[in-house]
Motif scaffolding. Structure first.
Motif, short mmCIF file in Angstrom:
data_model
loop_
_atom_site.label_atom_id
_atom_site.label_comp_id
_atom_site.label_asym_id
_atom_site.label_seq_id
_atom_site.Cartn_x
_atom_site.Cartn_y
_atom_site.Cartn_z
N THR A 117 0.81 -1.22 0.00
CA THR A 117 0.00 0.00 0.00
C THR A 117 0.84 1.27 0.00
O THR A 117 0.29 2.36 0.02
CB THR A 117 -0.91 0.02 1.23
N PHE A 118 2.18 1.12 -0.04
CA PHE A 118 3.08 2.24 0.20
C PHE A 118 3.70 2.70 -1.11
O PHE A 118 4.32 1.91 -1.82
CB PHE A 118 4.16 1.80 1.19
N ALA A 119 3.58 3.98 -1.40
CA ALA A 119 4.10 4.54 -2.65
C ALA A 119 5.55 4.98 -2.53
O ALA A 119 6.18 5.33 -3.53
CB ALA A 119 3.25 5.73 -3.09
N LYS A 575 -10.29 -1.21 -3.32
CA LYS A 575 -10.35 -2.54 -3.92
C LYS A 575 -9.03 -3.30 -3.83
O LYS A 575 -8.72 -4.14 -4.68
CB LYS A 575 -10.81 -2.46 -5.38
N ASP A 576 -8.23 -2.99 -2.82
CA ASP A 576 -6.95 -3.65 -2.61
C ASP A 576 -6.04 -3.54 -3.84
O ASP A 576 -5.12 -4.35 -4.02
CB ASP A 576 -7.14 -5.13 -2.26
N LYS A 577 -6.26 -2.50 -4.66
CA LYS A 577 -5.43 -2.33 -5.86
C LYS A 577 -4.90 -0.92 -6.03
O LYS A 577 -3.81 -0.73 -6.58
CB LYS A 577 -6.24 -2.71 -7.11
N TYR A 578 -5.63 0.06 -5.54
CA TYR A 578 -5.25 1.45 -5.76
C TYR A 578 -5.07 2.13 -4.40
O TYR A 578 -5.96 2.08 -3.54
CB TYR A 578 -6.33 2.18 -6.57
N TYR A 579 -3.93 2.78 -4.24
CA TYR A 579 -3.61 3.37 -2.94
C TYR A 579 -3.07 4.78 -3.12
O TYR A 579 -2.34 5.09 -4.08
CB TYR A 579 -2.56 2.52 -2.20
N LEU A 580 -3.42 5.62 -2.15
CA LEU A 580 -2.98 7.01 -2.14
C LEU A 580 -2.38 7.33 -0.78
O LEU A 580 -2.99 7.03 0.26
CB LEU A 580 -4.15 7.95 -2.43
N ASN A 581 -1.18 7.91 -0.76
CA ASN A 581 -0.49 8.30 0.49
C ASN A 581 -0.33 9.81 0.52
O ASN A 581 0.15 10.41 -0.44
CB ASN A 581 0.90 7.66 0.58
N LEU A 582 -0.73 10.43 1.63
CA LEU A 582 -0.63 11.88 1.79
C LEU A 582 0.07 12.20 3.10
O LEU A 582 -0.20 11.57 4.13
CB LEU A 582 -2.01 12.53 1.78
N VAL A 583 0.97 13.20 3.07
CA VAL A 583 1.66 13.67 4.27
C VAL A 583 1.72 15.19 4.21
O VAL A 583 2.03 15.77 3.16
CB VAL A 583 3.10 13.11 4.37
N GLY A 584 1.41 15.84 5.32
CA GLY A 584 1.57 17.29 5.45
C GLY A 584 2.18 17.62 6.79
O GLY A 584 1.83 17.02 7.81
N ARG A 585 3.12 18.57 6.80
CA ARG A 585 3.82 18.88 8.06
C ARG A 585 4.19 20.36 8.10
O ARG A 585 4.55 20.95 7.08
CB ARG A 585 5.08 18.03 8.19
N ARG A 586 4.09 20.95 9.31
CA ARG A 586 4.53 22.33 9.54
C ARG A 586 5.51 22.32 10.71
O ARG A 586 5.18 21.84 11.80
CB ARG A 586 3.35 23.25 9.84
N LEU A 627 3.10 -0.39 -9.55
CA LEU A 627 3.64 0.88 -10.05
C LEU A 627 3.46 1.93 -8.96
O LEU A 627 2.37 2.07 -8.40
CB LEU A 627 2.90 1.31 -11.33
N ARG A 628 4.55 2.66 -8.67
CA ARG A 628 4.54 3.68 -7.62
C ARG A 628 4.98 5.02 -8.19
O ARG A 628 5.84 5.08 -9.08
CB ARG A 628 5.50 3.31 -6.49
N ALA A 629 4.42 6.11 -7.67
CA ALA A 629 4.84 7.46 -8.04
C ALA A 629 4.65 8.37 -6.84
O ALA A 629 3.66 8.24 -6.10
CB ALA A 629 4.06 7.98 -9.24
N SER A 630 5.59 9.28 -6.64
CA SER A 630 5.48 10.19 -5.49
C SER A 630 6.18 11.51 -5.79
O SER A 630 7.08 11.59 -6.64
CB SER A 630 6.10 9.56 -4.24
N TYR A 631 5.75 12.54 -5.07
CA TYR A 631 6.38 13.86 -5.15
C TYR A 631 6.19 14.54 -3.80
O TYR A 631 5.14 14.40 -3.15
CB TYR A 631 5.74 14.72 -6.24
#
Length: 987
Positions: A117-119, A575-586, A627-631
Motif C-alpha cells: 500500500t506504500f508509494a 479494492k486492494d489495488k489502488y492506494y494514495l499516500n498523503l503527508v503534510g507537516r509544519r 507501479l509507484r509514483a510520489s512527489y
C-alpha cells in the motif's frame, strides 16, 4: 551483572506484565506451506497501527486487536499475508515460500505500513545479514545493503562511524548525513560505538519524499529507522552469542624503499647524512619494518545474552553485551558494555511500553587525517628503514642521536615512541529511554490515541596526552588536553490515529503534534609542565605570572535548539489495488530568525497493484507488479545557531573581553529538497525473481552558502545565507533470484545497483576554488580542480603539463590557471552483489560491494615522491627518476633548476579509486534438534565469518574506501581485514 541477577530482572518484569488484566485476543499458529513446520519470528501486526508482536519458536502468537481490523503476517523468505479478523479469536496461517520483500511491513518511525500500500521508495535491511557483521559502529554494516545508500568509511579505528549518504549529497554547508531514528527517538551516528547492533529487530531506509516527508525539516537527507527487539508470548527464552577473532592489516599498495634502495638513493642525491662507505654498507642490511613497531594483529571478542518472553498481557525483552576489539594500530581499540530492557503490556483498551538502554564505551585512538611528522601513522612510511624504534640490544628508545630529543637521526619523530608514551582516548556514556501509552477507543474500532516520549543522553570524556619526552613536547614539558561534553535531547509525540475498512475502501490516518528539544554543553582545558612523573592531572605544573610557559588554556561552549511540529498522514486504498499516500507537516525551529522560523512540507504518492487486475492475472509469469509514483518536499536545518550574531571570548593586552565570532542572519531559513520518484516492484514465476526499479530526481534549493559581504560594515567577509541549487538524479535497481527453492536446499543470488548524478545547478559564485576542489555550476560536489600532468620530457627530465588548449608545456611555463575539473571523489555508480546457500543445517552467505567512477587525490603519494623530502623514506617510484637524456619515465629529475619546481596540485596524484570488496562471508551449521533435545538446548549454531577478505583496486594505498574531506590527506587508519569464529545458543 551475574546470571542470578539477570534472571531476577526478567522474572520481575514478567510479574509486572502479568498484573495487567486480560483483554479480547486473537491467537493462532503460523506454519510453512512447504514443510508444515512452525515459523518463529514472524511479524504479526495490526494494519495501520503500531500494535505488533512476533511468533515464538513454536510459531504461536497472541495479539489484542479491534474486531474489524486486518492483521498482516510477514517473514523473511515467505510471501506475506493480510487477513481480516471478522470477529474471529483464532486465526491459523500458512505462509508460502517466496519473496522476502514484496508485501512486508515498512516502518516509518510513526507507523507500520504494508509495502503493497506504500508509494514510497524504501529498503528494509535483512537483519540476519546485518547481525552477521562484527563492527564497532553499526552503520558500517549498511554498505551494499540497499540501493541508493552509499556507505564509505572515514577511518578503520574501531568504533568510528561511517559516512552514509542516501541519494547523494544535497547540501554544501548544511550537512548530508541521514536522520537516524531509534524507537521514535533521534540519535547520532557518532553514538553507535556505545550501542549493541544485535538489539535491533529491523532497519528501514526511507529515501524519497513520501517516505521521509513526515520528518519535515529533518528528512532532507533521508531517514534510517531502527526498531529494537520486543518480547514474545511464551516461556522465557535465552539466547547467547559469542565471537572470537583476529584482524590484520590490508594489503599496502604504496610501497616504500628498503634500506639498500634508500641508501643508494641518498648516495645518488649527494649523501646528505655523510655516511662513510662502511656505515652505508652496514645500514643497507638493517631493513627495519616500522609497520611491525607500530601495527599489530588485532583481536576481537563479543559476548551477548538475550532473554525474551511474556504472558497474555505483557511481553519483555532484555539483553546484556560486551564487545572488545583491538585495532591494527598498537594501543588503539574499543571496549563496549551495553544493557537493554524493553517492556510491553496491555490492560483493557490501554497499551503501555517502556524501552530503556544504556551503554558505556572506551575508544583508545591515535591521531590521523593530517600530514604532521609526529603522527605515528605517517611515521610508519616516512621513517627511514635503516633506523629502528629502539637501540638494538636494549629497551631504550632510539632518539636524540643527531635529530634531537624524541627524534631519529633524520629529525623525524620516533613514531613508535610517541604511540607508546602518548595516549588519546574517549569514554562515552549513552542512555536512551522511550515510553508510550496508547488508548483504543471502545466506541469505534480502529480509533486510538498514542503519546510517545523519550530521552537521549550522551556524555563524552576525552583526553589527549603528549609525553614530555616526545618530539615537539619538550618546550612546555608535555601537555594534557581534557574535555567533556554532554548532549541531552528529549522528544515527545502525541497522535490520534484511525484505521478502518469499509467494503472496497480502506483508510489509515493520523494527526500528530511533536516537540524536540536539544541541549549541548562542552568545556575543557589544556595543561602543561609534566615534570613530576605523572601523566594525568596530577602531573600538571601550575602556571603563574612568573611561569607563563605553564599557564593552561581553557575553553567551553554550548547551544540549545528546539523544534515544534504539527503534521498529518493519510493512506487510502480502494479494492486492494489502488492506494494514495498523503503527508503534510509544519515545522517551527529555533535555529532561524522569527521571520523565517516556520516552514511547510508535504508529499503525495500513489500505488497501483497491477498484478491484481484481471487482465494481468491471466499472465502466469507475473506474480507481482506494482507501479509507484510520489512527489514531495523535505527540509534541512543544519547544525549551527544562525538567527543572532554569536560572540566569543577574546584576550587583548592581557584583558579578557567579547568579540563577534559569527554574523547572524535573521532571514536565514531551511534548505528545501523536492523529490520526484517513480518506481516498479515486480515478481516473476511465483516470485522466483523479484525486485524493484526506481527513478528519481531530487532538487535542493535555498542552499546554505557563505555569501560575500563588505567587511567594512561588520568586520565579516561572508555571511551565511540561502542561495544556490543542487540536484541529484538517478536510477536504483534491486534484484533477487531464487535459483533453487525446495525443502532442504535453497540458493539465492542477487544484488543492487545505483547510479546517482550530482550536479550544482546554480551558485552565487561560480567556480569557487577550495584547495584542490572546486564548486562549479554544472559539476558535482567534491569535484577535483587540478592541472593535467603530461609526464616527463625525456631530453631534459623536466615535468610537463597540459595548458587549457591541450598543448604540452614544461615546468618553466607551469601556471595554476591551467587547472581543469577532473572528476569527483563520490562514486556515481555503486552497489553490491550477494549470494546465500543453505542445505539442511548448513548455510553459506557472501556479500561484495563496488564503487565505480571514483577518484581520489593520493596525498600520501605526494609526501613520498617529493624530491625535497629525501631525508626521509620515499616511494619505490622514486627509483625511476629521470637520470640521463633519453630516459623514459614518469618521475621528473629531482632538481628544481631550469623551472622544474615540484608541483603537487596536478593529476599526477589523482588516481582511479574504483574498487570491488568482498565485504562479508559467513559459513555456518545448525545442529539438528535430535541432537540438541538430549542436552535440553533449543538451538545451536556455529559459524565463521570474515570481513574485507579481498579488495580489488588500482589505488596505491591501504584502502581505496577511506576518505578525509574528499581526499586522502595522509595518516589514514587502514580498514581491518577480520576473521571471527562464533556460536549462537538458544535455551
Amino acid at each position: 551483572m551475574n546470571q542470578r541477577l539477570l534472571c531476577f530482572l526478567f522474572a520481575l518484569t514478567s510479574l509486572i506484565g502479568q498484573s495487567f488484566a486480560q483483554n479480547r485476543q486473537v491467537s493462532g499458529r503460523v506454519t510453512s506451506a512447504s514443510t508444515g513446520n512452525a515459523i518463529g519470528g514472524v511479524s504479526v501486526a495490526v494494519v495501520g497501527t503500531s500494535v505488533a508482536t512476533q511468533t515464538d519458536a513454536e510459531g504461536s502468537y497472541t495479539l489484542s486487536v479491534p474486531t474489524n481490523s486486518t492483521i498482516s503476517f510477514s517473514s523473511v523468505g515467505f510471501e506475506a499475508q493480510r487477513i481480516p479478523v471478522d470477529g474471529r479469536t483464532v486465526i491459523n496461517v500458512v505462509l508460502t515460500d517466496g519473496t522476502e520483500a514484496l508485501d512486508e511491513v515498512v516502518i516509518t518511525g510513526y507507523a507500520r505500513i504494508q509495502k503493497k500500500t506504500f508509494a514510497g521508495a524504501s529498503s528494509s535491511v535483512r537483519m540476519e545479514d546485518f547481525s552477521r557483521q562484527t563492527v564497532g559502529s553499526l552503520d558500517a554494516a549498511l554498505q551494499a545493503a540497499a540501493p541508493g545508500v552509499s556507505v564509505v568509511g572515514q577511518s578503520g579505528q574501531p568504533g568510528t562511524n561511517a559516512i552514509v549518504r542516501i541519494r547523494g549529497n544535497g547540501s554544501i554547508n548544511g550537512g548530508n548525513a541521514p536522520l537516524y531514528i531509534l524507537d521514535g527517538m533521534e540519535i547520532s551516528a557518532a553514538d553507535f560505538a556505545s550501542m549493541n547492533s544485535s538489539d535491533f529487530a529491523s532497519v528501514d531506509i526511507l529515501k524519497d519524499a513520501v517516505s521521509s516527508a513526515i520528518y519535515g525539516s529533518r528528512g532532507a537527507n533521508g531517514v534510517i529507522v531502527l526498531t529494537s527487539k520486543k518480547g514474545s508470548q511464551g516461556p522465557i527464552k535465552f539466547n547467547y552469542r559469542s565471537q572470537f577473532g583476529f584482524s590484520n592489516l590490508p594489503k599496502d599498495r604504496l610501497i616504500t624503499m628498503n634500506s639498500s634502495q634508500k641508501i643508494d638513493y641518498e648516495m645518488q642525491r649527494g649523501n646528505p647524512y655523510g655516511w662513510s662507505d662502511e656505515e652505508a654498507d652496514s645500514l643497507r642490511n638493517v631493513n627495519f619494518r616500522w609497520t611491525d613497531a607500530l601495527l599489530q594483529k588485532g583481536k576481537t571478542q563479543e559476548h551477548s545474552i538475550e532473554a525474551a518472553g511474556g504472558g497474555e498481557n505483557s511481553t519483555y525483552f532484555g539483553s546484556l553485551s560486551y564487545f572488545d576489539q583491538d585495532g591494527v594500530v598498537k594501543t588503539t581499540g574499543l571496549k563496549r558494555y551495553t544493557a537493554r530492557v524493553n517492556l510491553d503490556g496491555k490492560k483493557g483498551s490501554w497499551r503501555f511500553g517502556l524501552n530503556v538502554s544504556g551503554g558505556f564505551s572506551k575508544m583508545n585512538r591515535t591521531v590521523e587525517g593530517d600530514t604532521y611528522t609526529n603522527t605515528p601513522l605517517n611515521a610508519a612510511r616516512w621513517s627511514n628503514p635503516y633506523e629502528t624504534d629502539k637501540i638494538p640490544g636494549t629497551d631504550l628508545w632510539n632518539q636524540d642521536r643527531g635529530g634531537g630529543p624524541g627524534n631519529l637521526i633524520s629529525g623525524q619523530p620516533n613514531g613508535a615512541m610517541e604511540l607508546a608514551l602518548d595516549y588519546n582516548w574517549r569514554n562515552q556514556i549513552k542512555g536512551l529511554g522511550t515510553s508510550y501509552v496508547e488508548f483504543h477507543f471502545p466506541f469505534l474500532d480502529g480509533l486510538y490515541a498514542r503519546t510517545n516520549w523519550g530521552i537521549d543522553y550522551t556524555q563524552n570524556e576525552n583526553a589527549i596526552f603528549n609525553d614530555p619526552r616526545t618530539s615537539g613536547a619538550q618546550a612546555r614539558n608535555g601537555s594534557l588536553q581534557r574535555n567533556m561534553d554532554r548532549n541531552f535531547r528529549y522528544t515527545g509525540t502525541t497522535s490520534l490515529n484511525y484505521s478502518g475498512k469499509f467494503e472496497d475502501h480502506e483508510i489509515t490516518a493520523g494527526i500528530f503534534a511533536e516537540v524536540v528539544k536539544n541541549d549541548y554543553r562542552r568545556f575543557g582545558f589544556t595543561g602543561y609542565g609534566f615534570t613530576n612523573g605523572f601523566n594525568n592531572e596530577t602531573g600538571i605544573t601550575a602556571g603563574s605570572g612568573t611561569n607563563t610557559n605553564y599557564i593552561p588554556s581553557v575553553f567551553g561552549d554550548g547551544n540549545q535548539a528546539g523544534l515544534l511540529s504539527y503534521f498529518a498522514m493519510a493512506n487510502y486504498g480502494y479494492k486492494d489495488k489502488y492506494y494514495l499516500n498523503l503527508v503534510g507537516r509544519r515545522d517551527g525551529s529555533s535555529r532561524f530568525g522569527i521571520n523565517r522560523r516556520y516552514a511547510n512540507f508535504g508529499s503525495i504518492g500513489a500505488t497501483w497493484s497491477i498484478s491484481d487486475e484481471e487482465f494481468i492475472k491471466q499472465v502466469p509469469v507475473i506474480s507481482n507488479l506494482q507501479l509507484r509514483a510520489s512527489y514531495g518536499s523535505n527540509g534541512n536545518a543544519g547544525d549551527a545557531e544562525y538567527p543572532l550574531p554569536l560572540f566569543g571570548r577574546i584576550t587583548y593586552a592581557g584583558v579578557s573581553g567579547w568579540s563577534p565570532s559569527e554574523a547572524g542572519n535573521p532571514d536565514l531559513t531551511w534548505e528545501i529538497s523536492k523529490t520526484t520518484n517513480v518506481g516498479v516492484n515486480f515478481g516473476l514465476w511465483q516470485n522466483r525473481i523479484f525486485g524493484s526499479v526506481d527513478v528519481y530526481n531530487r532538487e535542493t534549493s535555498n542552499l546554505f552558502y557563505n555569501i560575500p559581504v563588505d567587511p567594512a560594515s561588520s568586520g565579516f567577509t561572508t555571511i551565511l545565507g540561502n542561495s544556490g541549487t543542487m540536484t541529484n538524479s538517478g536510477v536504483e535497481v534491486d534484484l533477487s533470484v531464487d535459483v533453487i527453492r525446495n525443502n532442504d536446499l535453497k540458493w539465492t543470488i542477487g544484488g543492487n545497483f545505483t547510479y546517482n548524478k550530482n550536479r550544482i545547478k546554480s551558485l552565487p559564485q561560480d567556480s569557487l576554488v577550495q584547495g584542490i576542489t572546486i564548486l562549479a555550476e554544472g559539476h558535482a560536489l567534491n569535484s577535483y580542480f587540478l592541472v593535467n600532468y603530461a609526464g616527463v620530457n625525456p631530453e631534459n627530465g623536466n615535468a610537463q603539463y597540459y595548458d587549457l588548449d591541450g598543448n604540452i608545456v614544461e615546468g618553466t611555463a607551469y601556471n595554476a590557471s591551467y587547472k581543469v575539473i577532473q572528476g569527483t571523489s563520490d562514486a556515481p555508480y555503486f552497489g553490491g552483489v550477494f549470494t546465500s546457500f543453505s542445505y539442511k543445517g548448513f548455510d553459506f552467505a557472501a556479500q561484495a560491494s563496488f564503487f565505480i567512477g571514483r577518484k581520489l587525490f593520493n596525498n600520501d603519494m605526494v609526501n613520498l615522491t617529493h624530491p625535497q623530502y629525501y631525508w626521509d623514506n620515499l616511494s619505490v617510484d622514486m627509483l625511476n627518476e629521470w637520470q640521463n637524456p633519453g630516459d623514459i619515465t614518469n618521475v621528473p629529475r629531482p632538481g628544481t633548476s631550469g623551472g622544474n619546481a615540484f608541483q603537487q596540485e596536478t593529476t599526477r596524484y589523482l588516481e582511479n579509486a574504483n574498487f570491488w570488496r568482498l565485504r562479508n562471508v559467513t559459513i555456518g551449521y545448525n545442529l539438528p534438534a535430535s541432537v540438541l533435545d538430549k542436552a535440553k538446548i533449543r538451538s545451536l549454531r556455529v559459524f565463521v565469518q570474515g570481513q574485507n577478505w579481498l579488495t580489488a583496486t588500482k589505488y596505491k594505498n591501504y584502502d581505496p574506501e577511506l576518505v578525509t574531506n574528499g581526499a586522502h590527506s595522509g595518516a589514514v587508519y587502514p580498514t581491518m581485514v577480520q576473521t571471527t569464529f562464533g556460536v549462537n545458543i538458544g535455551f
